[in-house]
Design a protein around this motif. Structure first.
Motif, PDB file in Angstrom:
ATOM      1  N   MET A   1      -8.545   4.208 -22.572  1.00  0.00           N
ATOM      2  CA  MET A   1      -7.192   3.724 -22.721  1.00  0.00           C
ATOM      3  C   MET A   1      -7.199   2.208 -22.553  1.00  0.00           C
ATOM      4  N   TRP A   2      -6.177   1.565 -23.053  1.00  0.00           N
ATOM      5  CA  TRP A   2      -6.027   0.134 -22.876  1.00  0.00           C
ATOM      6  C   TRP A   2      -4.550  -0.216 -22.789  1.00  0.00           C
ATOM      7  N   GLY A   3      -4.274  -1.398 -22.291  1.00  0.00           N
ATOM      8  CA  GLY A   3      -2.888  -1.830 -22.117  1.00  0.00           C
ATOM      9  C   GLY A   3      -2.838  -3.329 -21.892  1.00  0.00           C
ATOM     10  N   PRO A   4      -1.702  -3.872 -21.582  1.00  0.00           N
ATOM     11  CA  PRO A   4      -0.445  -3.178 -21.321  1.00  0.00           C
ATOM     12  C   PRO A   4       0.138  -2.575 -22.586  1.00  0.00           C
ATOM     13  N   SER A   5       1.271  -1.936 -22.421  1.00  0.00           N
ATOM     14  CA  SER A   5       1.842  -1.164 -23.530  1.00  0.00           C
ATOM     15  C   SER A   5       2.184  -2.014 -24.748  1.00  0.00           C
ATOM     16  N   ASP A   6       2.385  -3.317 -24.581  1.00  0.00           N
ATOM     17  CA  ASP A   6       2.709  -4.160 -25.732  1.00  0.00           C
ATOM     18  C   ASP A   6       1.465  -4.715 -26.442  1.00  0.00           C
ATOM     19  N   ALA A   7       0.267  -4.380 -25.952  1.00  0.00           N
ATOM     20  CA  ALA A   7      -0.959  -4.813 -26.633  1.00  0.00           C
ATOM     21  C   ALA A   7      -1.076  -4.068 -27.955  1.00  0.00           C
ATOM     22  N   ARG A   8      -1.355  -4.789 -29.023  1.00  0.00           N
ATOM     23  CA  ARG A   8      -1.388  -4.177 -30.357  1.00  0.00           C
ATOM     24  C   ARG A   8      -2.710  -3.479 -30.658  1.00  0.00           C
ATOM     25  N   SER A   9      -3.768  -3.858 -29.951  1.00  0.00           N
ATOM     26  CA  SER A   9      -5.077  -3.239 -30.163  1.00  0.00           C
ATOM     27  C   SER A   9      -5.910  -3.437 -28.913  1.00  0.00           C
ATOM     28  N   PHE A  10      -7.048  -2.774 -28.875  1.00  0.00           N
ATOM     29  CA  PHE A  10      -7.908  -2.959 -27.710  1.00  0.00           C
ATOM     30  C   PHE A  10      -8.430  -4.391 -27.634  1.00  0.00           C
ATOM     31  N   GLN A  11      -8.531  -5.083 -28.778  1.00  0.00           N
ATOM     32  CA  GLN A  11      -9.007  -6.467 -28.768  1.00  0.00           C
ATOM     33  C   GLN A  11      -8.023  -7.394 -28.057  1.00  0.00           C
ATOM     34  N   SER A  12      -6.738  -7.096 -28.102  1.00  0.00           N
ATOM     35  CA  SER A  12      -5.747  -7.952 -27.440  1.00  0.00           C
ATOM     36  C   SER A  12      -5.359  -7.424 -26.064  1.00  0.00           C
ATOM     37  N   ALA A  13      -5.863  -6.267 -25.697  1.00  0.00           N
ATOM     38  CA  ALA A  13      -5.527  -5.671 -24.402  1.00  0.00           C
ATOM     39  C   ALA A  13      -6.158  -6.462 -23.264  1.00  0.00           C
ATOM     40  N   THR A  14      -5.442  -6.580 -22.164  1.00  0.00           N
ATOM     41  CA  THR A  14      -5.980  -7.251 -20.975  1.00  0.00           C
ATOM     42  C   THR A  14      -6.408  -6.253 -19.912  1.00  0.00           C
ATOM     43  N   ILE A  15      -6.133  -4.963 -20.133  1.00  0.00           N
ATOM     44  CA  ILE A  15      -6.565  -3.916 -19.213  1.00  0.00           C
ATOM     45  C   ILE A  15      -7.238  -2.815 -20.031  1.00  0.00           C
ATOM     46  N   TRP A  16      -8.444  -2.471 -19.652  1.00  0.00           N
ATOM     47  CA  TRP A  16      -9.139  -1.327 -20.239  1.00  0.00           C
ATOM     48  C   TRP A  16      -9.329  -0.319 -19.121  1.00  0.00           C
ATOM     49  N   LYS A  17      -9.117   0.962 -19.419  1.00  0.00           N
ATOM     50  CA  LYS A  17      -9.255   1.999 -18.409  1.00  0.00           C
ATOM     51  C   LYS A  17     -10.231   3.052 -18.895  1.00  0.00           C
ATOM     52  N   TYR A  18     -11.241   3.302 -18.067  1.00  0.00           N
ATOM     53  CA  TYR A  18     -12.230   4.343 -18.313  1.00  0.00           C
ATOM     54  C   TYR A  18     -12.119   5.329 -17.163  1.00  0.00           C
ATOM     55  N   GLY A  19     -11.567   6.497 -17.422  1.00  0.00           N
ATOM     56  CA  GLY A  19     -11.353   7.449 -16.337  1.00  0.00           C
ATOM     57  C   GLY A  19     -10.399   6.857 -15.322  1.00  0.00           C
ATOM     58  N   ASP A  20     -10.821   6.783 -14.072  1.00  0.00           N
ATOM     59  CA  ASP A  20      -9.993   6.248 -12.985  1.00  0.00           C
ATOM     60  C   ASP A  20     -10.202   4.754 -12.747  1.00  0.00           C
ATOM     61  N   ILE A  21     -11.076   4.126 -13.508  1.00  0.00           N
ATOM     62  CA  ILE A  21     -11.450   2.735 -13.246  1.00  0.00           C
ATOM     63  C   ILE A  21     -10.776   1.814 -14.256  1.00  0.00           C
ATOM     64  N   GLU A  22     -10.125   0.762 -13.750  1.00  0.00           N
ATOM     65  CA  GLU A  22      -9.424  -0.211 -14.590  1.00  0.00           C
ATOM     66  C   GLU A  22     -10.183  -1.531 -14.585  1.00  0.00           C
ATOM     67  N   PHE A  23     -10.332  -2.120 -15.760  1.00  0.00           N
ATOM     68  CA  PHE A  23     -10.980  -3.419 -15.928  1.00  0.00           C
ATOM     69  C   PHE A  23      -9.929  -4.402 -16.414  1.00  0.00           C
ATOM     70  N   TYR A  24      -9.764  -5.522 -15.706  1.00  0.00           N
ATOM     71  CA  TYR A  24      -8.755  -6.527 -16.033  1.00  0.00           C
ATOM     72  C   TYR A  24      -9.435  -7.777 -16.588  1.00  0.00           C
ATOM     73  N   PHE A  25      -8.904  -8.271 -17.712  1.00  0.00           N
ATOM     74  CA  PHE A  25      -9.465  -9.447 -18.381  1.00  0.00           C
ATOM     75  C   PHE A  25      -8.439 -10.573 -18.416  1.00  0.00           C
ATOM     76  N   ASN A  26      -8.925 -11.822 -18.325  1.00  0.00           N
ATOM     77  CA  ASN A  26      -8.033 -12.965 -18.460  1.00  0.00           C
ATOM     78  C   ASN A  26      -7.862 -13.306 -19.939  1.00  0.00           C
ATOM     79  N   GLN A  27      -7.126 -14.358 -20.232  1.00  0.00           N
ATOM     80  CA  GLN A  27      -6.850 -14.737 -21.618  1.00  0.00           C
ATOM     81  C   GLN A  27      -8.093 -15.213 -22.362  1.00  0.00           C
ATOM     82  N   ALA A  28      -9.151 -15.567 -21.634  1.00  0.00           N
ATOM     83  CA  ALA A  28     -10.412 -15.972 -22.253  1.00  0.00           C
ATOM     84  C   ALA A  28     -11.375 -14.787 -22.393  1.00  0.00           C
ATOM     85  N   ASN A  29     -10.837 -13.570 -22.212  1.00  0.00           N
ATOM     86  CA  ASN A  29     -11.622 -12.333 -22.309  1.00  0.00           C
ATOM     87  C   ASN A  29     -12.728 -12.240 -21.274  1.00  0.00           C
ATOM     88  N   GLN A  30     -12.514 -12.847 -20.104  1.00  0.00           N
ATOM     89  CA  GLN A  30     -13.467 -12.741 -19.002  1.00  0.00           C
ATOM     90  C   GLN A  30     -12.968 -11.684 -18.022  1.00  0.00           C
TER      91      GLN A  30
END
Length: 126
Positions: A1-30
């Protein structure tokens, strides 16, 4: 899954979720944070296998402390001022584990024990 809900694709998403684990990215994709607070025993997914070690939402602060000591993990313990009844274990590697140690009258939580874990580097935020 990815988000937030207004993200148009996984490429623009700042949160990626794999199972119970969430990965947060900044605007530079770090990647700046790995977080979980919705788990019984943390699970990944087909693409990400986890060994949860002793991490369960039922482990008490005392048991977590004993396991960290047994494993030789260096840590400190702090009160979480914004969350009465919660303490935070902070390891030398900056992994943060929050445990509810007492229930408050207006608490939405009904059980004591580990409630979240996180690894963050907020220096990567603008």
């Amino acid at each position: 899954m990815w988000g937030p809900s207004d993200a148009r694709s996984f490429q623009s998403a700042t949160i990626w979720k794999y199972g119970d684990i969430e990965f947060y990215f900044n605007q530079a994709n770090q990647l700046y944070q790995i977080f979980s607070d919705d788990f019984e025993i943390p699970e990944g997914c087909a693409e990400m296998q986890l060994d949860p070690w002793v991490v369960t939402n039922k482990i008490t602060a005392e048991s977590l402390r004993d396991e960290l000591n047994k494993a030789g993990v260096t840590y400190s313990i702090h009160d979480v001022s914004a969350l009465p009844g919660v303490i935070e274990f902070v390891t030398a590697g900056n992994v943060r584990l929050q445990c509810r140690v007492e229930l408050e009258p207006d608490d939405e939580f009904e059980e004591l024990g580990l409630s979240s874990f996180c690894l963050s580097d907020y220096s990567l935020l603008p």
